[in-house]
Design a protein around this motif. Structure first.
Motif, short mmCIF file in Angstrom:
data_model
loop_
_atom_site.label_atom_id
_atom_site.label_comp_id
_atom_site.label_asym_id
_atom_site.label_seq_id
_atom_site.Cartn_x
_atom_site.Cartn_y
_atom_site.Cartn_z
N TYR A 29 17.71 -30.63 -3.00
CA TYR A 29 18.46 -31.75 -3.56
C TYR A 29 17.51 -32.91 -3.82
O TYR A 29 16.56 -33.14 -3.06
N LEU A 30 17.80 -33.67 -4.88
CA LEU A 30 17.00 -34.85 -5.20
C LEU A 30 17.90 -35.91 -5.81
O LEU A 30 18.66 -35.64 -6.75
N ASP A 231 19.95 -34.27 5.73
CA ASP A 231 18.58 -33.81 6.03
C ASP A 231 18.03 -32.86 4.98
O ASP A 231 16.89 -32.42 5.09
N LYS A 232 18.82 -32.56 3.96
CA LYS A 232 18.37 -31.67 2.88
C LYS A 232 18.08 -32.44 1.59
O LYS A 232 17.59 -31.86 0.62
N VAL A 233 18.38 -33.73 1.57
CA VAL A 233 18.30 -34.51 0.33
C VAL A 233 16.99 -35.30 0.26
O VAL A 233 16.64 -36.03 1.20
N ALA A 358 9.72 -42.96 -1.68
CA ALA A 358 10.37 -41.66 -1.57
C ALA A 358 10.46 -41.22 -0.11
O ALA A 358 9.59 -41.58 0.70
N TYR A 359 11.50 -40.47 0.21
CA TYR A 359 11.58 -39.85 1.53
C TYR A 359 12.47 -38.61 1.43
O TYR A 359 13.19 -38.42 0.46
N GLY A 360 12.42 -37.78 2.47
CA GLY A 360 13.20 -36.56 2.49
C GLY A 360 12.36 -35.38 2.95
O GLY A 360 11.16 -35.52 3.22
N PRO A 361 12.95 -34.20 3.00
CA PRO A 361 12.25 -33.03 3.56
C PRO A 361 11.01 -32.61 2.79
O PRO A 361 10.14 -31.94 3.35
N MET A 402 1.46 -36.51 -1.72
CA MET A 402 2.59 -37.09 -1.02
C MET A 402 3.58 -36.03 -0.50
O MET A 402 4.46 -36.33 0.31
N LEU A 403 3.41 -34.80 -0.96
CA LEU A 403 4.31 -33.72 -0.54
C LEU A 403 3.78 -33.02 0.70
O LEU A 403 2.58 -32.96 0.93
N LYS A 404 4.71 -32.51 1.50
CA LYS A 404 4.32 -31.77 2.70
C LYS A 404 3.62 -30.47 2.34
O LYS A 404 3.89 -29.88 1.29
#
Length: 404
Positions: A29-30, A231-233, A358-361, A402-404
């Motif tokens: 999700y975004l 927690d999925k967004v 930005a933030y999220g999983p 910036m991505l995991k």
């Protein structure tokens, strides 16, 4: 033998079914939010606790360089296509399209909603083509039938619609049953652009509006945190451009230098215009403006490479751009003009830079991103959503960190 074949077929169907369910379960999700005209350094001088919290939860860019011209419609469409305005065709807030012999302007609802003006592929089309539902709330281009398509959910623009109600509508979309739920949602608010124009950046009124927008962000984050899918967004908050001060004694009236018989079209808005010359008057236009203090006139074949502009037919023959803090006008200004701010200047002027949070999983936590170009947002979003991007001008490697 027949039993073995039947067993293998059933096994294959079971595996396929499980894989499909797993893909549906893991489809990311975004939510993408744009705050129009939110200059890159506003949070550095104003108390913005919710932006600060978002920074710690995820990513904050030092700033984001916008595309030329640093105007609203060109850059909003760049953000969702990954194409510079010279490549997607929305080359200014107002422009003449020779192919259609029509003028497009942001105030012309019929033009804004006509897909023929928009080139490239917006991310909601990329998503829908690849089986992902998308929703877009007042984003530039989302009202038009681009490539014969709309996102599954979209709204006709209503400037006066309450910002907090927009949050509630976004949450309602996110709460739809899975088969109807958009996994990509883009939404838009038109401030602090308005107060930046009227009062100038870093004015008392602009500062007050920034605090209001921080509160709006806090409300959005709170509502999202209560959602079962929280927690999925993934969330991206950015802007289309910055804002620079203008001054009354730095105003240029074009009618003081150009004769009407010299051009067929003079389109755009302070501080950038495109000019279509009448045949035989190209030199007259260029020579008349070349020596004017406070502006630069470019033959579109000679625009600096850094601006990535001038090759599209809608740029016409010339582009004129005011120097920073100057204003260019087609007619005499109103009495109090030159006491606020504007944008549209050369993108090498850092006042034009935008925010990116930005933030999220998908994102690292407490990560500082160096300045990057806004064309990189489209491939970044495609990466987060597991989508194959359409051709674009961005570079995922510039923002992959910036991505995991």
């Amino acid at each position: 033998m027949k039993n073995n074949i039947l067993y293998l077929l059933l096994l294959a169907l079971l595996i396929s079914s499980c894989s499909t369910k797993e893909m549906e379960k893991e489809q990311p999700y975004l939510i993408l939010l744009s705050m129009d005209g939110f200059r890159w350094d506003y949070p550095d001088s104003i108390a913005t606790p919710n932006f600060d919290r978002m920074e710690k939860m995820g990513v904050k860019a030092e700033s984001m360089q916008v595309s030329f011209p640093s105007k609203t419609f060109p850059n909003h469409y760049t953000l969702v296509t990954g194409l510079v305005p010279d490549h997607h065709g929305i080359v200014n807030n107002t422009f003449y399209a020779p192919k259609f012999d029509e003028v497009y302007s942001i105030g012309n609802r019929e033009a804004v909603q006509n897909g023929k003006f928009y080139q490239g592929e917006p991310i909601w089309n990329t998503a829908e083509k690849q089986g992902m539902k998308a929703g877009s709330y007042f984003w530039v281009g989302s009202e038009a039938d681009i490539q014969g398509m709309h996102p599954s959910y979209w709204k006709e623009y209503d400037h006066d619609f309450d910002f907090y109600q927009r949050v509630d509508s976004v949450m309602a979309w996110l709460s739809l049953e899975e088969s109807k739920r958009p996994h990509l949602i883009s939404w838009y608010v038109h401030e602090p652009d308005g107060v930046g124009h009227h009062y100038g950046p870093h004015s008392e009124t602009a500062d007050s509006t920034i605090r209001d927008l921080d509160a709006l962000l806090g409300y959005f984050m709170k509502e999202l945190s209560k959602h079962p899918l929280a927690d999925k967004v993934n969330v991206i908050v950015l802007s289309d451009h910055g804002m620079g001060n203008i001054y009354k004694d730095k105003s240029i009236l074009l009618t003081d230098y150009l004769k009407k018989e010299w051009y067929t079209y003079l389109v755009g808005g302070n501080p950038i215009y495109n000019i279509k010359a009448q045949e035989g008057f190209e030199d007259s236009i260029y020579l008349a403006l070349e020596q004017v203090n406070g502006l630069t006139i470019y033959k579109n074949s000679e625009i600096p490479e850094a601006l990535n502009y001038g090759t599209h037919e809608r740029c016409l023959d010339f582009t004129i751009v005011a120097d920073s803090s100057y204003s260019i006008m087609k007619r005499a200004p109103r009495k109090n003009y030159g006491m606020g701010g504007t944008h549209g200047y050369d993108i090498r002027n850092k006042d034009m830079n935008a925010i990116f949070y930005a933030y999220g999983p998908a994102f690292k936590q407490n990560y500082q991103q160096e300045m990057f170009k806004n064309v990189d947002v489209y491939p970044l979003m495609c990466e987060i959503l597991n989508l194959t991007p359409a051709p674009n001008d961005g570079d995922l490697e510039e923002v992959r960190g910036m991505l995991k």
